[in-house]
Motif scaffolding. Structure first.
Motif, short mmCIF file in Angstrom:
data_model
loop_
_atom_site.label_atom_id
_atom_site.label_comp_id
_atom_site.label_asym_id
_atom_site.label_seq_id
_atom_site.Cartn_x
_atom_site.Cartn_y
_atom_site.Cartn_z
N GLU A 73 -9.47 37.77 38.73
CA GLU A 73 -10.37 38.88 38.43
C GLU A 73 -9.97 40.15 39.17
OE1 GLU A 73 -14.45 37.88 38.95
OE2 GLU A 73 -14.44 36.32 37.41
N HIS A 74 -9.42 39.99 40.38
CA HIS A 74 -8.96 41.18 41.11
C HIS A 74 -7.73 41.78 40.44
CE1 HIS A 74 -7.55 43.93 44.12
NE2 HIS A 74 -6.47 43.20 44.35
N GLU A 77 -9.00 43.71 37.46
CA GLU A 77 -9.76 44.94 37.70
C GLU A 77 -8.84 46.12 37.99
OE1 GLU A 77 -12.43 44.78 41.05
OE2 GLU A 77 -10.88 44.10 42.43
N GLN A 196 -17.93 43.03 47.43
CA GLN A 196 -17.15 41.89 46.97
C GLN A 196 -17.90 40.60 47.24
OE1 GLN A 196 -13.34 43.35 49.16
NE2 GLN A 196 -12.58 42.07 47.48
N ALA A 232 -12.31 39.97 43.39
CA ALA A 232 -12.64 41.22 42.71
C ALA A 232 -13.72 41.99 43.47
CB ALA A 232 -13.11 40.92 41.29
N GLY A 233 -13.79 43.28 43.17
CA GLY A 233 -14.83 44.12 43.77
C GLY A 233 -14.32 45.12 44.78
#
Length: 261
Positions: A73-74, A77, A196, A232-233
């Motif tokens: 997911e990171h 993104e 995150q 992610a985040g």
């Protein structure tokens, strides 16, 4: 066991953290270790309240080997594909700071990001480690923040400046030696706001994979650190912000961002 590195009255030592609570809340004491903790050691029985010492980076690594894009997911993104092999890069020893130390906003960047990561601390010299021996070479685990000048990372083919500038590798607050790292909550907050939240079980490549991959190429020494990637985040940091990385079973690493002087 939680092993911290600290200074008191101008002297630097290692100690075993005892008690319950956080760095800020009090209730913790350090039992000073005789010698260094990578070999068999003894506790001295001399105890110091943690509130009376300055915590330092829990280790002084010869090298920090970091892994990029190890959470799907990171990678997504930031518009990146999951790589076929682990993407490894170095952060120099001059990038390492400890809990409570300031992250200095680099003058060449206008887009600084936090990246909360689980850090693996190596406990013995090792090379070409077979998968079944990986646990034998790990001393423990700590929290890390792979602070990144995102704009520099995007415009420069190599990540040396973007991820290796002074103060870009906060580590701490201590090393936890008795921990199963396979499924831990990892999070980052900025000024108390959650940015995150992920789990180490979401890593694309496991810690065993990473140690095998890295030691195929190079010798790791006691105190060397492997950063295992970020969930992610990720997002911006500004001067005056307080960023905290918390990992289940370890604790919280907190640093403030200041203008580079």
């Amino acid at each position: 066991m939680r092993i911290a590195r600290f200074s008191i009255d101008g002297n630097v030592a290692f100690g075993a953290v005892e008690g319950e609570g956080t760095v800020e809340s009090g209730g913790l004491v350090l039992d000073i270790i005789k010698g260094i903790p990578y070999t068999d050691f003894e506790l001295s029985g001399t105890k110091v309240p943690l509130s009376k010492v300055r915590l330092l980076p829990p280790v002084l690594p010869n090298k920090v080997v970091a892994i990029g894009r190890n959470y799907a997911e990171h990678a997504a993104e930031l518009g990146n594909e999951v790589p076929d092999v682990p993407v490894a890069f170095f952060k120099p020893t001059t990038s390492v700071i400890g809990p409570g130390d300031a992250i200095e906003y680099p003058s060449f960047s206008n887009e600084l990001h936090h990246e909360a990561e689980l850090a693996v601390v190596i406990g013995r010299m090792c090379r070409e480690v077979p998968r079944e021996r990986v646990k034998d070479v790990i001393f423990g685990y700590t929290c890390a923040n792979d602070v990144t000048a995102r704009d520099a990372q995007q415009r420069e083919k190599q990540w040396a400046r973007a991820k290796g500038f002074d103060t870009s590798c906060p580590l701490g607050p201590w090393v936890e030696t008795d921990l199963d790292p396979s499924d831990l909550t990892i999070q980052a907050t900025v000024n108390g706001e959650q940015r995150q939240l992920g789990r180490t079980s979401d890593m694309i490549r496991s810690i065993e994979d990473l140690v095998v991959h890295i030691t195929e190429a190079m010798t790791l020494l006691p105190g060397d650190v492997i950063l295992t990637g970020t969930p992610a985040g990720v997002g911006p940091l500004n001067v005056g912000d307080e960023v905290a990385v918390t990992i289940e079973g370890i604790g919280t690493l907190t640093n403030k961002v200041i203008k580079r002087g």
